[in-house]
Design an enzyme around this catalytic site. Structure first.
Site, mmCIF file in Angstrom:
data_model
loop_
_atom_site.group_PDB
_atom_site.id
_atom_site.type_symbol
_atom_site.label_atom_id
_atom_site.label_comp_id
_atom_site.label_asym_id
_atom_site.label_seq_id
_atom_site.Cartn_x
_atom_site.Cartn_y
_atom_site.Cartn_z
ATOM 1 N N GLY A 1 -59.767 -41.179 23.042
ATOM 2 C CA GLY A 1 -59.783 -39.727 22.913
ATOM 3 C C GLY A 1 -59.288 -39.059 24.182
ATOM 4 O O GLY A 1 -58.590 -39.662 25.008
ATOM 5 N N CYS B 1 -70.330 -34.240 32.557
ATOM 6 C CA CYS B 1 -69.413 -33.469 33.404
ATOM 7 C C CYS B 1 -70.174 -32.384 34.165
ATOM 8 O O CYS B 1 -69.956 -32.177 35.368
ATOM 9 C CB CYS B 1 -68.286 -32.871 32.565
ATOM 10 S SG CYS B 1 -68.821 -31.847 31.175
ATOM 11 N N ILE C 1 -60.904 -38.171 26.888
ATOM 12 C CA ILE C 1 -61.401 -38.792 28.105
ATOM 13 C C ILE C 1 -60.740 -40.149 28.332
ATOM 14 O O ILE C 1 -60.274 -40.460 29.437
ATOM 15 C CB ILE C 1 -62.934 -38.939 28.048
ATOM 16 C CG1 ILE C 1 -63.591 -37.557 28.128
ATOM 17 C CG2 ILE C 1 -63.447 -39.830 29.168
ATOM 18 C CD1 ILE C 1 -65.099 -37.584 28.016
ATOM 19 N N ASN D 1 -63.741 -30.179 33.056
ATOM 20 C CA ASN D 1 -64.863 -30.997 32.594
ATOM 21 C C ASN D 1 -64.455 -32.455 32.422
ATOM 22 O O ASN D 1 -65.197 -33.373 32.786
ATOM 23 C CB ASN D 1 -65.436 -30.449 31.282
ATOM 24 C CG ASN D 1 -64.375 -30.183 30.217
ATOM 25 O OD1 ASN D 1 -63.296 -29.684 30.518
ATOM 26 N ND2 ASN D 1 -64.689 -30.492 28.977
#
Length: 296
Positions: free
Chosen positions: A15, A128, A17, A268
């Site tokens: 994804g 985050c 991240i 984030n």
């Protein structure tokens, strides 16, 4: 450990991240990206393959069945799966860097407890918001008696993926647990706001603290020192507000992304991934130093 002196690394999750992690790992001098594993033949994996990255579509099973054992595995999936992933990887001996808010492993904030990185096989990068606020709150709480803390995290909706949305309850609980653990303050509240605003909102974390003998000079010095340390690996970290009135402090920080594949507002993602890379590189440095002593 590779013959090149770098640790072999895999990323579980394709994804937002996971793919940014892969890009950051490729720039590391001591981490060698060997595999990015997703659960489906997703568009991101196909794009990664076209960039020349090693990919697989079997999820955790791809790592279990791999011909090599990895020194480090980054878990960028879902909090509810992390315990299962850690169990399946136990025999490999890999250090697992958990980017989900599962709170299974040892919580790590690189500027606060780097000494804990090498002594735990499963480390949690908290959240985050936790990576943004814990160093600030830890610094202030070490110098002043703090009675209560409230933290509000705001992230743009475009920077929050499906797994993160499924984990919002875990996000809040893990952030609160981390603040309590690292500061010793029991009265803690964490809130999260996913903003649909256009233009997209820059990632920010607002902190309200009530305590004893807080002064503007002391709090600002502590906040500035903590922020300077974070900027050694998160270049876009900045303090936008720091005020003290009647033993109440308000600190707001913003994080803009400097990642190649992330929009500027996705701080984030940038801060938790940068913290994870920092932790893995600290682990690599320890491993390389140990290998040097053993062969001396």
């Amino acid at each position: 450990m590779q013959a090149t002196g770098r640790l072999s690394v895999s990323v579980l999750g394709a994804g937002l991240i996971g793919m940014d992690l892969a890009t950051k790992i490729m720039r590391s001098d001591c981490l060698d990206l060997r595999l990015v594993a997703g659960r489906h033949d997703a568009a991101e994996l196909r794009r990664a393959a076209r960039r020349g990255l090693p990919v697989a579509t079997g999820g955790i099973q791809s790592l279990v069945d791999a011909e090599e054992d990895f020194d480090v595995v980054f878990d960028a999936t879902n909090a509810s799966f992390h315990a299962e992933h850690a169990e399946k990887l136990a025999a490999s001996g890999a250090m697992i860097v958990d980017l989900t808010p599962s709170r299974v492993g040892q919580m790590i904030v690189p500027t606060v407890n780097p000494e804990d990185i090498g002594s735990h096989r499963d480390i949690s990068m908290v959240t985050c918001g936790g990576q943004a606020c814990v160093p600030i709150l830890h610094a202030v709480a070490r110098a002043h008696e703090i009675d209560c803390v409230e933290v509000v995290t705001t992230a743009a909706t475009l920077s929050v993926g499906r797994a993160s949305r499924l984990n919002l309850d875990e996000y809040v609980q893990t952030t609160q647990d981390a603040i309590r653990w690292f500061t010793g303050v029991e009265d803690v509240k964490a809130l999260v706001n996913i903003s649909p605003a256009r233009p997209a909102a820059t990632f920010r974390v607002a902190m309200h603290l009530r305590g004893r003998d807080l002064t503007a000079d002391s709090v600002r010095a502590l906040v500035t020192g903590a922020a300077d340390e974070i900027r050694t690996y998160v270049k876009g970290f900045g303090v936008s507000v720091c005020t003290v009135n009647d033993d109440t402090a308000f600190v707001s920080v913003e994080v803009t992304s400097s990642g190649e594949r992330l929009p500027h507002y996705a701080g984030n993602l940038d801060i938790i991934n940068s913290a994870a890379i920092q932790a893995a590189e600290c682990y690599a440095a320890d491993r390389l130093a140990l290998a040097g002593r053993e062969t001396a």
